[in-house]
Design an enzyme around this catalytic site. Structure first.
Site, mmCIF file in Angstrom:
data_model
loop_
_atom_site.group_PDB
_atom_site.id
_atom_site.type_symbol
_atom_site.label_atom_id
_atom_site.label_comp_id
_atom_site.label_asym_id
_atom_site.label_seq_id
_atom_site.Cartn_x
_atom_site.Cartn_y
_atom_site.Cartn_z
ATOM 1 N NE ARG A 264 -4.130 -2.099 1.754
ATOM 2 C CZ ARG A 264 -5.014 -2.612 2.584
ATOM 3 N NH1 ARG A 264 -4.930 -2.359 3.881
ATOM 4 N NH2 ARG A 264 -5.999 -3.376 2.127
ATOM 5 C CG HIS B 292 -3.529 -0.719 -8.150
ATOM 6 N ND1 HIS B 292 -2.545 -0.170 -8.948
ATOM 7 C CD2 HIS B 292 -3.972 -1.801 -8.833
ATOM 8 C CE1 HIS B 292 -2.412 -0.878 -10.052
ATOM 9 N NE2 HIS B 292 -3.265 -1.870 -10.012
ATOM 10 C CD GLU B 293 -1.846 -4.223 -3.450
ATOM 11 O OE1 GLU B 293 -2.421 -4.848 -2.526
ATOM 12 O OE2 GLU B 293 -1.144 -4.789 -4.301
ATOM 13 N N GLY B 294 -6.868 -2.254 -2.448
ATOM 14 C CA GLY B 294 -7.944 -1.849 -1.536
ATOM 15 C C GLY B 294 -8.421 -0.449 -1.862
#
Length: 600
Positions: A296, A438-440
């Site tokens: 993140r 992206h990534e949550g």
């Protein structure tokens, strides 16, 4: 093509004068490094980016990967880059010497990612996907797995990926359905599909190694039943690579970030896809989340890298483009002035600079916490980990969301030309839109921050964050131009603490939905204050440097630019928390009480 996409002087300032990264070298793990080696790494990264990434920025966008006969073909430069990434040790930089790495601090490695991303975001993702995947094997895999997969991933011959998302599950990993069937020979047979897999297949490497989440047959429902597997596109048999029944079913066509492919993969269609368990069964998600902080932070760094490139493209244009005259000018025979002399263009440039350099500082602060946690013990280690946990969703989301606005401002600086493909800001605008996803997604990050991170250990992480802010406030000299900003940040931090306690009380009363309904707004609120904090940290360092009477004109302008941008953020951005505070304090929970049918 813009001449500049970042300011290396600013990286040195943040690394040494603000965050004092060389202090890490007193720890045994980093003792072989020093200020000079850190600078050499950044210089080498910039040289590589100048020669091999930046020249292909628009070409990789226009000549996107293509999917033909079950194979994805990428720009030919990617193969050359993978070789260069491997030879230069960029993929393995943070690993130990024994594992083939350089034991480089994350704060330096993430700046390398920033440099590569600012030069050419699509070209920058390939090595760091391999870094993340190899880290999972390195930290949790058995020796056989490490020996089989990591060396080739470090040399750039094999690509690493993270294979998490499925069509029916999206961000809800508890609904993962890909299944792993045990066999008598130790491996598992994998059956299922994954979507949106970055670099999930391409012809620039010999093999692609997927770190894949799946359920072992009969595993418990929900996240507790998820395991982690290594699933290569091709497996080794008798020293030769053979098909592992991984099919590339297609490739997604995206609005931006076009130089790197996003694949749809099918595993085990012929019931011959071998997967190799990483660590213990049913602990896959915990392993993945131990690596998620770094992933993140990398997303936030990617967003701010693109925003940096857009800022310098618009700055260059504003300095060179003549148009109009001063508002006070009466004589139309006077020559036109560069648009940077117009107040609104200056405002848009200051907005970009304040977000880019403030976000970058926050991301470096988080990276430093990660480095310190690695070399600390006991309560000190736990506190660094808590601070990192708390700030990660902020450092991921604030740059991601704000980069959309800053790249839009870059387009606006160019006027009609900004909307044309002839100029790069339109590409930067498209490229950066992926990062709030992206990534949550940002919504997930808000729930994570307010629902988990701010509440854990009875709010201890928030208390630690307030302590960090107080340290900065105390560092402001008694006689300083920054004292008004000191008081504004002190007041903002008190507001944040108060609203956090208010929302925590709602949760304690069982009103979870009301507590979390506006978690995304709480995340935005928190982000503005975190960036204001980082600007005051930078301001203290800049003011100290300005006490030197022997500064060159260039250095004087650099530090004055820092002070000016700090004042801009406090005048234009920090006041936004007041309306957010009013909303978060309100007892009108509109989105909770409304009926979805009202939106028809």
């Amino acid at each position: 093509m813009p001449k500049q996409y970042l300011n290396l002087r600013n990286l040195y300032f943040l690394l040494h004068e603000v965050h004092q990264a060389s202090s890490l070298c007193k720890y045994a793990y980093y003792q072989d490094h020093n200020k000079e080696t850190f600078n050499m790494v950044l210089d080498a990264a910039k040289s590589l980016a100048d020669k091999h990434l930046h020249p292909y920025l628009t070409e990789m966008d226009r000549k996107a990967p293509r999917y033909e006969h079950g194979q994805i073909f990428v720009h030919p430069q990617v193969k050359n880059l993978m070789k260069l990434y491997g030879e230069g040790g960029w993929i393995s930089a943070t690993a130990t010497y024994e594992e083939g790495g350089q034991q480089l601090p994350l704060i330096v490695s993430n700046l390398v990612g920033f440099i590569f991303g600012a030069a050419n975001y699509s070209a920058s993702v390939f090595p760091f996907l391999s870094t993340g995947a190899s880290n999972l094997i390195r930290n949790f895999g058995k020796e056989e797995l490490k020996k089989t997969f990591i060396p080739k991933m470090y040399t750039g011959e094999w690509q690493g990926t993270m294979a998490l998302t499925e069509p029916q599950a999206g961000s809800s990993l508890s609904d993962v359905q890909t299944t792993a069937y045990p066999t008598a020979t130790g491996h598992f047979l994998i059956k299922g599909q994954k979507i949106f897999i970055s670099a999930g297949d391409h012809d620039a490497v010999e093999n692609v190694v997927h770190l894949l989440l799946a359920r072992i047959q009969g595993a418990p429902a929900g996240t507790k039943g998820i395991s982690l597997f290594v699933v290569p596109k091709k497996r080794l048999e008798n020293g030769q690579l053979v098909s592992n029944d991984v099919i590339t079913a297609g490739m997604y066509h995206k609005m931006g970030y076009k130089g790197a492919p996003i694949a749809h993969l099918i595993f085990g269609e012929k019931e011959d896809c071998h997967g190799y368990l990483v660590g213990e069964p049913h602990k896959g998600l915990s392993y993945m989340f131990q690596m998620m902080n770094e992933a993140r932070l990398a997303v936030g760094m990617s967003a701010v890298s693109i925003a940096s490139a857009a800022y310098y493209a618009s700055l260059e244009y504003a300095q060179e483009r003549p148009q109009g005259r001063p508002l006070s000018a009466k004589n139309l025979a006077e020559p036109q002035i560069p648009i940077i002399e117009h107040f609104d263009v200056r405002r848009m440039l200051l907005f970009q600079k304040s977000v880019v350099e403030g976000s970058l500082s926050l991301l470096m602060q988080c990276s430093l916490y990660a480095d310190l946690a690695k070399v600390s013990e006991g309560e000190t280690k736990a506190e660094y980990e808590l601070l990192l946990d708390l700030l990660t969703p902020v450092a991921k989301s604030y740059p991601s969301e704000m980069a959309i606005l800053t790249t839009s401002a870059a387009i606006q600086c160019l006027g009609g030309y900004g909307f044309l493909e002839d100029f790069t800001p339109e590409q930067f605008f498209r490229d950066t839109r992926i990062h709030p996803i992206h990534e949550g997604t940002t919504g997930i990050q808000g729930l994570d921050l307010l629902g988990r991170k701010a509440m854990m250990q009875d709010g201890k992480a928030v208390v630690l964050f307030m302590t960090e802010i107080r340290k900065t406030l105390l560092a402001v000299p008694a006689v300083s131009r920054l004292r008004p900003r000191k008081h504004e940040l002190a007041e903002a931090s008190q507001y944040l603490q108060g609203i956090t306690m208010h929302l925590a009380d709602l949760a304690k009363e069982g009103q979870i939905e009301k507590c979390l309904a506006d978690a995304t707004l709480y995340l935005e609120y928190f982000g503005i204050i975190a960036i204001a904090w980082q600007w005051l940290v930078q301001g203290i360092a800049a003011e100290k440097a300005l006490d030197n009477d022997n500064l060159s004109e260039e250095e004087y302008n650099f530090y004055q630019g820092k002070i000016l941008t700090l004042h801009y953020f406090y005048e234009y951005e920090l006041p936004k928390i007041k309306i957010l505070h009013r909303r978060l304090e309100s007892s009108n929970y509109l989105t909770v009480t409304m009926k979805s049918t009202y939106l028809v």
